[in-house]
Scaffold this active site. Structure first.
Site, PDB file in Angstrom:
ATOM      1  N   SER A  42       1.556  -9.946  45.844  1.00 56.80           N
ATOM      2  CA  SER A  42       2.247  -9.108  44.869  1.00 56.80           C
ATOM      3  C   SER A  42       1.706  -7.688  44.804  1.00 56.80           C
ATOM      4  CB  SER A  42       2.164  -9.744  43.476  1.00 56.80           C
ATOM      5  OG  SER A  42       0.820  -9.929  43.085  1.00 56.80           O
ATOM      6  N   ASP A 332       0.480  -6.017  33.384  1.00 51.46           N
ATOM      7  CA  ASP A 332       0.986  -7.262  32.795  1.00 51.46           C
ATOM      8  C   ASP A 332      -0.083  -8.339  32.642  1.00 51.46           C
ATOM      9  OD1 ASP A 332       0.541  -8.078  35.380  1.00 51.46           O
ATOM     10  OD2 ASP A 332       2.638  -8.465  35.875  1.00 51.46           O
ATOM     11  N   HIS A 335      -1.525  -7.576  37.194  1.00 48.06           N
ATOM     12  CA  HIS A 335      -1.147  -6.479  38.077  1.00 48.06           C
ATOM     13  C   HIS A 335      -1.408  -5.146  37.382  1.00 48.06           C
ATOM     14  CE1 HIS A 335       1.481  -9.974  39.136  1.00 48.06           C
ATOM     15  NE2 HIS A 335       0.981  -9.685  40.333  1.00 48.06           N
TER      16      HIS A 335
END
Length: 381
Positions: A42, A332, A335
């Site tokens: 990610s 979040d 991240h």
């Protein structure tokens, strides 16, 4: 005859350096790489996971992407990622996610195989240990299969080799999720250090070796971020023992020590690979220390919140979002914000956080007649 040419190159290089220092490309004529080929999770996914069916596709909806794109793109941030800033610095477009392309021409300027939630190790490794990955069963091996089957085998092998030789390969970041799933599902640190780390390093090494065999000559390999500063880890491993926390940053010492251990093992393996592959430049990208700057000196980067998330409850319905994401390091809980990714990218591009420096790629390319001396100076990374 040589002197006018040399002076012209000097002048051109000086102009490029000035432009590059403000984070803009010098133009196609002096571009060092024709494309970027990316693998990872990610931290690099530009939209592959949202093209898979997955109930955890939170990056498919706002507020993800709100800052720069003003819409969700599948990036797990409010805006651009480190990879995006690197592409921009090289004068290349944002990378197309592999699963979005309809034909080979979509990959002309690069391709991104990274998938959010991906691990370095095969999913079977985790199943055998009772570890569950709700995000995806995609591993680094799967991404390499995609590359080989759909990128190289559809064109002549000589063309494939030429394509790789003119591309910057980003090998990750990858491996972070292998540890995230283990730590957050109760696997002891000692077991992760002894059983997981060697396997992760070996898998990354094997992937790099395969890409070199395919023709890669310029490979960037990022290390892991300081997980002890992540709000998710700070929540799960909250302790009343002040000795477990860094007095300056508030990060959890033993978790950051683990990240450093992984990174040291990775650097040792990269040194070994460099000895075996003298025609390939392998760069270690020090994500850890580039990120730690944000926690030790946040005011230097405009941050006033380092250890809490801008997007509270962002992985659940009805998230609460801070008014100024650029003042937060974390987006979040796990991240980072676009502002943090940009600061890290700047540390890689202009600071001391790549080893050896990326401009040496261009020196090697120049020695093969592929680039001019102005490129060598321009890539002051």
């Amino acid at each position: 005859m040589a002197f006018p040419s040399f002076l012209s190159l000097q002048k051109s290089a000086a102009i490029c350096i000035l432009v590059f220092l403000v984070f803009a490309p010098c133009g196609d004529a002096t571009r060092c790489y024709e494309s970027i080929i990316s693998f990872g999770d990610s931290l690099a996914d530009t939209g592959n996971l949202i093209r898979m069916w997955n109930p955890y596709n939170i990056a498919a909806v706002l507020p993800y992407g709100e800052t720069f794109f003003h819409r969700p793109t599948g990036r797990f941030s409010d805006g651009r990622l480190i990879l995006d800033f690197i592409a921009q610095s090289l004068g290349l477009p944002f990378l197309r996610p592999y699963l979005s392309a309809e034909e080979e021409s979509d990959f002309q300027k690069g391709v991104n195989f990274a998938v959010a939630g991906a691990t370095a190790l095969n999913i079977s490794f985790f199943h055998e240990r009772g570890i569950y990955n709700a995000m995806t069963n995609t591993s680094l091996g799967t991404q390499l299969d995609w590359f080989h089957e759909s990128f190289c085998t559809n064109i002549h092998s000589a063309d494939c080799k030429e394509k790789l030789q003119s591309s910057l390969v980003m090998m990750g970041e990858i491996g972070g999720n292998d540890y995230n799933y283990a730590f957050l599902q109760g696997i002891p640190r000692e077991e992760i250090s002894s059983s997981f780390v060697p396997e992760v390093i070996s898998t990354i090494s094997s992937a790099i070796t395969k890409l070199i065999e395919f023709g890669a000559r310029s490979v960037v390999v990022p290390g892991n971020l300081p997980i002890g500063c992540s709000p998710v880890y700070l929540f799960y491993f909250k302790s009343s023992k002040q000795s477990e926390y860094n007095s300056t940053t508030g990060c959890i010492n033993w978790l950051n020590e683990f990240s450093m251990y992984h990174n040291e093992q990775l650097k040792l393996e990269l040194s070994r690979l460099r000895e075996l592959h003298h025609n390939t430049t392998i760069i270690y990208a020090d994500y850890y220390n580039a990120a730690m700057d944000l926690y030790t000196s946040p005011s230097n980067y405009g941050f006033n919140n380092t250890l809490s998330a801008c997007c509270g409850q962002c992985m659940f319905p009805n998230p609460t979002v801070c008014d100024e994401p650029s003042s937060f390091v974390n987006w979040d809980g796990i991240h980072l914000t676009e502002a943090a990714y940009e600061a890290i990218a700047q540390g890689l591009l202009h600071g001391p956080y790549t080893s050896p420096h990326v401009y040496e790629f261009c020196i090697l390319k120049g020695s093969r007649g592929a680039q001019t001396s102005s490129d060598h100076l321009r890539m002051n990374i």
